[in-house]
Design an enzyme around this catalytic site. Structure first.
Site, PDB file in Angstrom:
ATOM      1  N   HIS A 170      21.303  39.845  45.830  1.00  0.00           N
ATOM      2  CA  HIS A 170      19.951  40.366  45.434  1.00  0.00           C
ATOM      3  C   HIS A 170      19.445  41.459  46.608  1.00  0.00           C
ATOM      4  CE1 HIS A 170      18.965  36.688  42.774  1.00  0.00           C
ATOM      5  NE2 HIS A 170      19.121  37.950  42.018  1.00  0.00           N
ATOM      6  N   CYS A 257      12.993  33.628  47.532  1.00  0.00           N
ATOM      7  CA  CYS A 257      13.292  33.073  46.315  1.00  0.00           C
ATOM      8  C   CYS A 257      12.491  31.846  45.768  1.00  0.00           C
ATOM      9  CB  CYS A 257      14.897  32.483  46.306  1.00  0.00           C
ATOM     10  SG  CYS A 257      15.744  33.187  47.013  1.00  0.00           S
TER      11      CYS A 257
HETATM   12  C1  CIR Z   1      21.528  32.245  41.532  1.00  0.00           C
HETATM   13  O1  CIR Z   1      22.845  32.762  41.870  1.00  0.00           O
HETATM   14  O2  CIR Z   1      20.568  32.854  40.912  1.00  0.00           O
HETATM   15  C2  CIR Z   1      20.959  31.251  42.517  1.00  0.00           C
HETATM   16  N1  CIR Z   1      21.792  30.212  43.012  1.00  0.00           N
HETATM   17  C3  CIR Z   1      20.231  31.878  43.839  1.00  0.00           C
HETATM   18  C4  CIR Z   1      19.223  32.694  43.574  1.00  0.00           C
HETATM   19  C5  CIR Z   1      18.394  33.122  44.685  1.00  0.00           C
HETATM   20  N2  CIR Z   1      17.412  33.901  44.507  1.00  0.00           N
HETATM   21  C6  CIR Z   1      16.994  34.942  45.000  1.00  0.00           C
HETATM   22  O3  CIR Z   1      17.615  35.433  46.061  1.00  0.00           O
HETATM   23  N3  CIR Z   1      15.841  35.769  44.547  1.00  0.00           N
END
Ligand code: CIR
Length: 262
Positions: A170, A257
């Site tokens: 991200h 997140c």
């Molecule tokens: C994903 O791959 O969607 C989750 N395992 C991690 C999401 C992390 N979110 C973020 O950086 N905003």
């Protein structure tokens, strides 16, 4: 302490307790999944820290059907008077949006669903006082950017379409807001020039994973294990607190997140 800006002056946060299924969360690398109990402990510490810095934190119940649902940031964007329900890029995560919707309906009079059929993960959106940086990534596409732009413009943001570095999940994996004019970023992201209108503090080499920090009112929250980052930020005049995020890190998550702050 009264902080009235909209980019880091917050009163509330939404979080969701990690589920036992978090062990199956999406990840880009091989390796062990998180330990759900340890994750819950780290999450608890995270919530306590947000509360200690002035936020009223709602902890939503775990969702076993959605292993990544602890990462609430990706499903919505919350502003002071309105919120936007997003359409995450990973199909396994789309149901998280319906799950959080009733909570957002209760809080926001103005709840907008991302128009069209493009995709945006909240982790790709960095809001400053006036700009909305949207990083194109594996999860966020042009159609999503355009749709989100039309919505955020209504709230006075200037949308900026930027590139997330290759192999970075991200946009905000590689940056975090420090104050209205200052952004902490990895060298690889800063050199794209996207933050040229801002003051940039670079993550020390080898500490790129510290870039996903969050500013909450008077404090900058940084993941444990990045001593040079802590020193750089303290020398720049910021108050810093470090938090354990070892389990979120195993499935590509970090500090930003795990909450929606508004
Ligand atoms: C994903 O791959 O969607 C989750 N395992 C991690 C999401 C992390 N979110 C973020 O950086 N905003």
């Amino acid at each position: 302490m009264t902080i009235t800006n909209r980019s880091y002056g917050f009163k509330r946060a939404l979080t969701r307790e990690p589920s036992n299924s978090v062990v199956s969360g999406l990840r880009t690398s091989e390796g062990p999944g998180p330990d759900p109990n340890l994750f819950k402990n780290e999450h608890h510490t995270y919530v306590e820290s947000l509360e200690a810095h002035g936020l009223d934190v709602t902890v939503l119940p775990p969702l076993e059907a959605f292993p990544d649902s602890v990462f609430v940031e990706d499903v919505a964007i919350c502003m002071s008077s309105a919120a936007v329900l997003l359409r995450p890029g990973a199909s396994s995560r789309r149901g998280e949006v319906d799950a959080i919707k009733p909570t957002l309906v209760d809080i926001f009079d103005d709840l907008i669903t991302l128009p069209g059929d493009g995709h945006v993960d909240g982790g790709d959106v960095l809001l400053t006082e006036k700009d909305a940086f949207v990083g194109l990534s594996e999860r966020t596409d042009q159609a999503g950017f355009k749709a989100l732009s039309s919505v955020l413009s209504e709230f006075g943001y200037v949308p900026k379409c930027v590139e997330t570095p290759l192999d970075v999940l991200h946009f905000k994996t590689d940056c975090g807001l420090l104050d209205a004019n200052t952004i902490f970023a990895t060298r690889r992201l800063a050199r794209t020039g996207c933050f040229d209108a801002y003051q940039v503090i670079l993550a020390p080499d080898g500490e790129e994973s510290a870039a996903n920090l969050i500013r909450v009112n008077d404090i900058v929250l940084v993941s444990d294990g990045y001593p040079r980052t802590k020193t750089v930020l303290m020398n720049a005049g910021y108050q810093v607190k470090t938090l354990p995020t070892s389990q979120a890190g195993l499935i590509d998550g970090g500090l930003s997140c795990m909450s929606l702050r508004f």
